[in-house]
Design a protein around this motif. Structure first.
Motif, PDB file in Angstrom:
ATOM      1  N   ALA A  51      62.548  16.595  26.112  1.00 11.90           N
ATOM      2  CA  ALA A  51      63.003  17.275  24.892  1.00 11.90           C
ATOM      3  C   ALA A  51      63.198  18.765  25.137  1.00 11.90           C
ATOM      4  CB  ALA A  51      61.996  17.047  23.758  1.00 11.90           C
ATOM      5  N   ALA A  52      62.239  19.398  25.829  1.00  9.77           N
ATOM      6  CA  ALA A  52      62.363  20.824  26.112  1.00  9.77           C
ATOM      7  C   ALA A  52      63.521  21.105  27.060  1.00  9.77           C
ATOM      8  CB  ALA A  52      61.056  21.334  26.712  1.00  9.77           C
ATOM      9  N   ALA A  53      63.753  20.202  28.027  1.00  5.01           N
ATOM     10  CA  ALA A  53      64.861  20.404  28.955  1.00  5.01           C
ATOM     11  C   ALA A  53      66.198  20.375  28.237  1.00  5.01           C
ATOM     12  CB  ALA A  53      64.823  19.333  30.048  1.00  5.01           C
ATOM     13  N   LEU A  54      66.337  19.522  27.217  1.00  5.50           N
ATOM     14  CA  LEU A  54      67.582  19.454  26.465  1.00  5.50           C
ATOM     15  C   LEU A  54      67.723  20.628  25.498  1.00  5.50           C
ATOM     16  CD1 LEU A  54      67.823  15.630  25.677  1.00  5.50           C
ATOM     17  CD2 LEU A  54      69.338  16.969  27.144  1.00  5.50           C
ATOM     18  N   ASP A  55      66.684  20.813  24.644  1.00  2.00           N
ATOM     19  CA  ASP A  55      66.795  21.812  23.579  1.00  2.00           C
ATOM     20  C   ASP A  55      66.806  23.238  24.120  1.00  2.00           C
ATOM     21  OD1 ASP A  55      66.928  19.886  21.634  1.00  2.00           O
ATOM     22  OD2 ASP A  55      64.760  19.859  21.251  1.00  2.00           O
ATOM     23  N   HIS A  56      65.957  23.485  25.097  1.00  6.89           N
ATOM     24  CA  HIS A  56      65.813  24.860  25.585  1.00  6.89           C
ATOM     25  C   HIS A  56      66.471  25.072  26.944  1.00  6.89           C
ATOM     26  CE1 HIS A  56      63.019  25.370  22.305  1.00  6.89           C
ATOM     27  NE2 HIS A  56      62.258  24.372  22.770  1.00  6.89           N
ATOM     28  N   GLY A  57      67.141  24.051  27.422  1.00  8.34           N
ATOM     29  CA  GLY A  57      67.798  24.185  28.712  1.00  8.34           C
ATOM     30  C   GLY A  57      69.279  23.874  28.633  1.00  8.34           C
ATOM     31  N   PHE A  58      69.633  22.599  28.737  1.00 10.54           N
ATOM     32  CA  PHE A  58      71.026  22.214  28.842  1.00 10.54           C
ATOM     33  C   PHE A  58      71.809  22.529  27.569  1.00 10.54           C
ATOM     34  CE2 PHE A  58      68.715  19.240  31.678  1.00 10.54           C
ATOM     35  CZ  PHE A  58      69.209  19.708  32.893  1.00 10.54           C
ATOM     36  N   LEU A  59      71.276  22.164  26.387  1.00 15.58           N
ATOM     37  CA  LEU A  59      71.993  22.419  25.137  1.00 15.58           C
ATOM     38  C   LEU A  59      72.020  23.901  24.785  1.00 15.58           C
ATOM     39  CD1 LEU A  59      70.760  19.406  22.939  1.00 15.58           C
ATOM     40  CD2 LEU A  59      72.907  19.637  24.223  1.00 15.58           C
ATOM     41  N   ASP A  60      71.111  24.686  25.353  1.00 15.48           N
ATOM     42  CA  ASP A  60      71.049  26.120  25.076  1.00 15.48           C
ATOM     43  C   ASP A  60      71.794  26.923  26.138  1.00 15.48           C
ATOM     44  OD1 ASP A  60      70.229  28.212  23.449  1.00 15.48           O
ATOM     45  OD2 ASP A  60      68.397  28.559  24.609  1.00 15.48           O
ATOM     46  N   GLY A  61      72.476  26.178  27.048  1.00 19.18           N
ATOM     47  CA  GLY A  61      73.230  26.858  28.086  1.00 19.18           C
ATOM     48  C   GLY A  61      72.390  27.369  29.227  1.00 19.18           C
ATOM     49  N   ARG A  62      71.141  26.999  29.283  1.00 21.87           N
ATOM     50  CA  ARG A  62      70.235  27.455  30.363  1.00 21.87           C
ATOM     51  C   ARG A  62      69.973  26.278  31.310  1.00 21.87           C
ATOM     52  NH1 ARG A  62      65.308  29.458  27.008  1.00 21.87           N
ATOM     53  NH2 ARG A  62      64.533  30.125  29.082  1.00 21.87           N
ATOM     54  N   VAL A  63      70.974  25.980  32.105  1.00 17.57           N
ATOM     55  CA  VAL A  63      70.896  24.811  32.984  1.00 17.57           C
ATOM     56  C   VAL A  63      69.763  24.929  33.997  1.00 17.57           C
ATOM     57  CG1 VAL A  63      72.149  23.466  34.709  1.00 17.57           C
ATOM     58  CG2 VAL A  63      73.341  24.319  32.672  1.00 17.57           C
ATOM     59  N   PRO A  64      69.583  26.072  34.664  1.00 17.29           N
ATOM     60  CA  PRO A  64      68.458  26.145  35.616  1.00 17.29           C
ATOM     61  C   PRO A  64      67.097  25.866  34.961  1.00 17.29           C
ATOM     62  CG  PRO A  64      69.974  27.954  35.983  1.00 17.29           C
ATOM     63  CD  PRO A  64      70.400  27.302  34.695  1.00 17.29           C
ATOM     64  N   HIS A  65      66.949  26.379  33.723  1.00 18.04           N
ATOM     65  CA  HIS A  65      65.683  26.144  33.025  1.00 18.04           C
ATOM     66  C   HIS A  65      65.493  24.658  32.739  1.00 18.04           C
ATOM     67  CE1 HIS A  65      62.221  27.171  30.593  1.00 18.04           C
ATOM     68  NE2 HIS A  65      62.713  26.451  29.577  1.00 18.04           N
ATOM     69  N   GLY A  66      66.582  23.977  32.360  1.00 17.46           N
ATOM     70  CA  GLY A  66      66.497  22.537  32.115  1.00 17.46           C
ATOM     71  C   GLY A  66      66.149  21.769  33.379  1.00 17.46           C
ATOM     72  N   LEU A  67      66.800  22.163  34.487  1.00 15.95           N
ATOM     73  CA  LEU A  67      66.502  21.495  35.750  1.00 15.95           C
ATOM     74  C   LEU A  67      65.053  21.715  36.185  1.00 15.95           C
ATOM     75  CD1 LEU A  67      69.796  22.289  37.730  1.00 15.95           C
ATOM     76  CD2 LEU A  67      69.080  20.086  36.769  1.00 15.95           C
ATOM     77  N   LEU A  68      64.545  22.926  35.908  1.00 10.64           N
ATOM     78  CA  LEU A  68      63.165  23.223  36.275  1.00 10.64           C
ATOM     79  C   LEU A  68      62.189  22.350  35.487  1.00 10.64           C
ATOM     80  CD1 LEU A  68      61.382  25.064  38.007  1.00 10.64           C
ATOM     81  CD2 LEU A  68      61.320  26.687  36.079  1.00 10.64           C
ATOM     82  N   LEU A  69      62.494  22.125  34.220  1.00 13.83           N
ATOM     83  CA  LEU A  69      61.635  21.264  33.403  1.00 13.83           C
ATOM     84  C   LEU A  69      61.692  19.807  33.875  1.00 13.83           C
ATOM     85  CD1 LEU A  69      62.333  22.755  29.855  1.00 13.83           C
ATOM     86  CD2 LEU A  69      60.183  22.854  31.130  1.00 13.83           C
ATOM     87  N   LEU A  70      62.885  19.354  34.254  1.00 16.42           N
ATOM     88  CA  LEU A  70      62.984  17.997  34.792  1.00 16.42           C
ATOM     89  C   LEU A  70      62.261  17.872  36.132  1.00 16.42           C
ATOM     90  CD1 LEU A  70      66.692  17.021  33.956  1.00 16.42           C
ATOM     91  CD2 LEU A  70      64.588  16.365  32.765  1.00 16.42           C
ATOM     92  N   LEU A  71      62.316  18.963  36.933  1.00 12.49           N
ATOM     93  CA  LEU A  71      61.572  18.967  38.190  1.00 12.49           C
ATOM     94  C   LEU A  71      60.074  18.874  37.927  1.00 12.49           C
ATOM     95  CD1 LEU A  71      61.544  19.269  41.280  1.00 12.49           C
ATOM     96  CD2 LEU A  71      61.509  21.767  40.938  1.00 12.49           C
ATOM     97  N   ALA A  72      59.615  19.568  36.875  1.00 11.56           N
ATOM     98  CA  ALA A  72      58.197  19.471  36.506  1.00 11.56           C
ATOM     99  C   ALA A  72      57.825  18.037  36.129  1.00 11.56           C
ATOM    100  CB  ALA A  72      57.906  20.432  35.355  1.00 11.56           C
ATOM    101  N   TYR A  73      58.745  17.345  35.465  1.00 14.12           N
ATOM    102  CA  TYR A  73      58.511  15.935  35.121  1.00 14.12           C
ATOM    103  C   TYR A  73      58.371  15.106  36.398  1.00 14.12           C
ATOM    104  CZ  TYR A  73      59.419  11.309  33.068  1.00 14.12           C
ATOM    105  OH  TYR A  73      59.343   9.993  32.693  1.00 14.12           O
ATOM    106  N   GLY A  74      59.228  15.398  37.396  1.00 17.67           N
ATOM    107  CA  GLY A  74      59.118  14.676  38.661  1.00 17.67           C
ATOM    108  C   GLY A  74      57.794  14.932  39.367  1.00 17.67           C
ATOM    109  N   VAL A  75      57.305  16.183  39.267  1.00 16.43           N
ATOM    110  CA  VAL A  75      56.012  16.501  39.884  1.00 16.43           C
ATOM    111  C   VAL A  75      54.891  15.704  39.229  1.00 16.43           C
ATOM    112  CG1 VAL A  75      54.313  18.338  40.238  1.00 16.43           C
ATOM    113  CG2 VAL A  75      56.739  18.781  40.655  1.00 16.43           C
TER     114      VAL A  75
END
Length: 615
Positions: free
Chosen positions: A42-66
């Protein structure tokens, strides 16, 4: 049923508290990906990809992978602790089943018989090989799955509640409904599974006698009858398996109610939820992640795996409990053996007497003995001879109190055997069978089994008297480990068993062909040692020299018993004269072993090279 199951499992859990604690801790680590999955998406979408902050979204998804890597580590670390508890449970169950099986075999008169008398052995093997292994496999899988299901469900509900309490309320209601349906379905499944286990046991009961007697079945042409008998059991087991599978199909509906229903409700209402700002697009996707990646796998595992395994484990443990819970052994008497001769000097004589004894191996069997009487004074030496299968060993076991007469009375020291304290009877009367029992452990532990405090000087005296000294030296002394009894020769095993009794407190020793693997010289040495030892010696003889060493000889015939000296029996017993003639023709000699013109090995070869009338 739950209390009975816990009675078997609780001691194992109590002994593995540390493993339980470690398992709980690593299980929490394992559920970390479920707890954070929806929130991070949810944070990756709302505060990352949908907010135009793609690196931030990818970082959150990377945290999910960790978190998924950390969860995998938790799963790996939980395995050894699970295995420790499961293997301990298996060992405990095998011990209980073996003890119960021995109790039922030794004390059938206690009412502990199961599955129909003579088939107890087959039923015991079926439990030991199938049901205990079933418990081992299921308990391991259940322990791993159950902790994952419970923690994943709780973690997903916490995540849903953090996103939106309304979604958590809808999902929680559906999950509770599914749990209620699972409980109702489990009752049906339990009944079907019990019926399946009973069908399997009945099949084992039917097939056991047919398989063990397959030669007789073929010889008599009874294969069709045997096929019908076993086939009925196979058909019953197949029908029970089909009925159990049909009931299990209801689990599909339970999964649909618990996961697909809330998913459909949220999906259909998603336009309104997003347009009215109840949920953000990211929160909606995060809720779907919790449903599809957290709750649905957990509920599916609970209904299809945990429920099924829990049902099988509960029913199987209940069936094992029925077998393990045997009545206490029949109470023995309390009368002491005052005539047992407490020491080497002996006290009052411990005479053995059989009066009008009737014995048969079953309620409908032809009696082996009827109105049999025999007196064995304390300190005497009696040899029992007769054709093979005539009942020599049975007579020895009656005299030793191992078999009970159907009618008549057997007394030791003037006291009927059922009235004697069994522990004292077994301590004072020893029966040594043809089979030699040597256990893994040290030689000292084997020799001192019946008398743990025996001094080493008496062990030395026994080794000298019985001819065990060479074996003691070869093994490396009394404290040498016997890793595998199979490394000992049959004669060495018999000598160890005989020495065990020689140093015991027994004052009545019954040798039931206990020297059959020794040559004539070794047999004479053993019997002379026991003759010189204080007490009574009864020998089931398989050589003429063994019979001639006895003061009296008991000739067992067809429902007859003739007792006397060698010379007396030659005059009055045709059966004895025939045995002497057979022994002589087989190469046996009445001369002492040391004066025999024929080596002991050649005599043994001559005896074993033709059919023998004696066991």
């Amino acid at each position: 049923m739950a209390s009975e199951t816990m009675r078997l499992v609780r001691p194992v859990l109590r002994a593995h508290c540390r493993d339980l604690g470690a398992l709980a801790a690593w299980s929490l680590v394992e559920t970390l990906p479920v707890l954070l999955s929806g929130t991070l998406v949810a944070a990756a979408l709302d505060h990352g990809f949908l907010d135009g902050r793609v690196p931030h979204g990818l970082l959150l998804l990377l945290a999910y992978g960790v978190t998924m890597v950390i969860g995998t580590l938790g799963t790996r670390q939980a395995m050894p602790h699970t295995a420790a508890m499961v293997e301990s449970l298996r060992d405990a169950l095998i011990g209980k089943v073996v003890r119960a099986g021995l109790h039922r075999a030794v004390y059938p008169e206690s009412g502990a018989g199961h599955s129909g008398g003579s088939t107890t052995d087959v039923s015991t093997v079926a439990r030991l090989t199938r049901q205990v292994e079933t418990v081992r496999q299921i308990s391991g899988g259940l322990l791993l799955s159950l902790r994952g299901v419970v923690l994943a469900m709780v973690a997903a509900m916490i995540g849903l509640c953090a996103l939106d309490p309304l979604l958590a309320l809808i999902t929680g209601g559906a999950v509770l409904t599914a749990a209620a349906l699972t409980a109702l379905l489990s009752r049906v499944l339990r009944r079907r599974h019990v019926a399946l286990l009973r069908a399997q046991e009945e099949l084992a009961r039917r097939a056991g006698p047919q398989l063990t007697g397959i030669r007789d079945v073929v010889t008599c042409g009874a294969w069709k009858t045997a096929g019908r008998t076993v086939g009925a059991g196979v058909d019953a087991e197949a029908a029970a398996a089909v009925a159990s599978a049909r009931a299990g199909a209801g689990r599909i509906a339970v999964v649909a109610v618990g996961t697909r229903l809330p998913f459909a409700i949220i999906l259909l209402s998603s336009p309104w939820l997003v347009s009215s700002a109840v949920l953000t697009p990211g929160a909606l996707v995060g809720a779907m992640v919790y449903l599809l990646q957290g709750i649905e796998p957990a509920l599916r595992a609970m209904v299809q795996t945990v429920s099924n395994m829990g049902l099988q484990l509960s029913v199987t443990l209940h069936r094992l409990t029925d077998f393990i819970d045997v009545p206490p052994r029949p109470p023995s008497g309390t009368a002491p053996l005052t005539g047992a001769g407490a020491g080497a000097g002996g006290g009052t004589a411990t005479d053995i007497a059989l009066r009008d004894v009737l014995f048969a191996y079953g309620p409908h069997a032809e009696p082996l003995f009827s109105r049999l009487s025999l007196d064995i004074p304390y300190g005497s030496h009696l040899a029992i001879v007769g054709p093979s299968g005539i009942g020599k060993s049975t007579l020895a076991c009656l005299a030793g109190g191992l078999e009970r007469a159907r009618c008549g009375v057997v007394t030791v020291g003037g006291i009927p055997v059922p009235e004697l304290a069994e522990d004292e009877l077994r301590r004072r009367v020893a029966v040594v069978p043809q089979e030699s029992y040597v256990f893994a452990g040290t030689l000292r532990e084997n020799l001192a089994l019946l008398r743990p405090d025996v001094p080493e000087s008496e062990l030395d005296a026994a080794a000298v008297a019985l001819g065990l000294g060479e074996t003691v030296r070869r093994l490396g002394g009394y404290d040498a480990a016997i890793g595998s009894p199979g490394l000992l020769s049959q004669g060495e095993r018999q000598l160890i068993t005989l020495a065990r009794v020689y140093v015991s407190e027994a004052r009545v020793v019954i040798l039931d062909e206990a020297t059959c693997h020794l040559d004539r010289t070794g047999e004479e040495r053993v019997e002379d040692a026991f003759i010189a030892r204080p007490g009574t010696l009864i020998v089931v003889a398989h050589r003429i020299t063994s019979a001639l060493r006895a003061e009296r000889i008991a000739v067992v015939g067809q429902d007859s018993l003739t007792v006397g000296s060698h010379d007396e029996l030659l005059r009055k017993s045709a059966e004895y004269a025939e045995l002497i003639g057979y022994w002589s023709s087989a190469g046996e000699s009445a001369e002492p072993a040391g004066e025999s013109a024929e080596p002991a090995g050649e005599v043994a070869e001559a005896v074993t090279s033709r059919p023998r009338p004696l066991v």
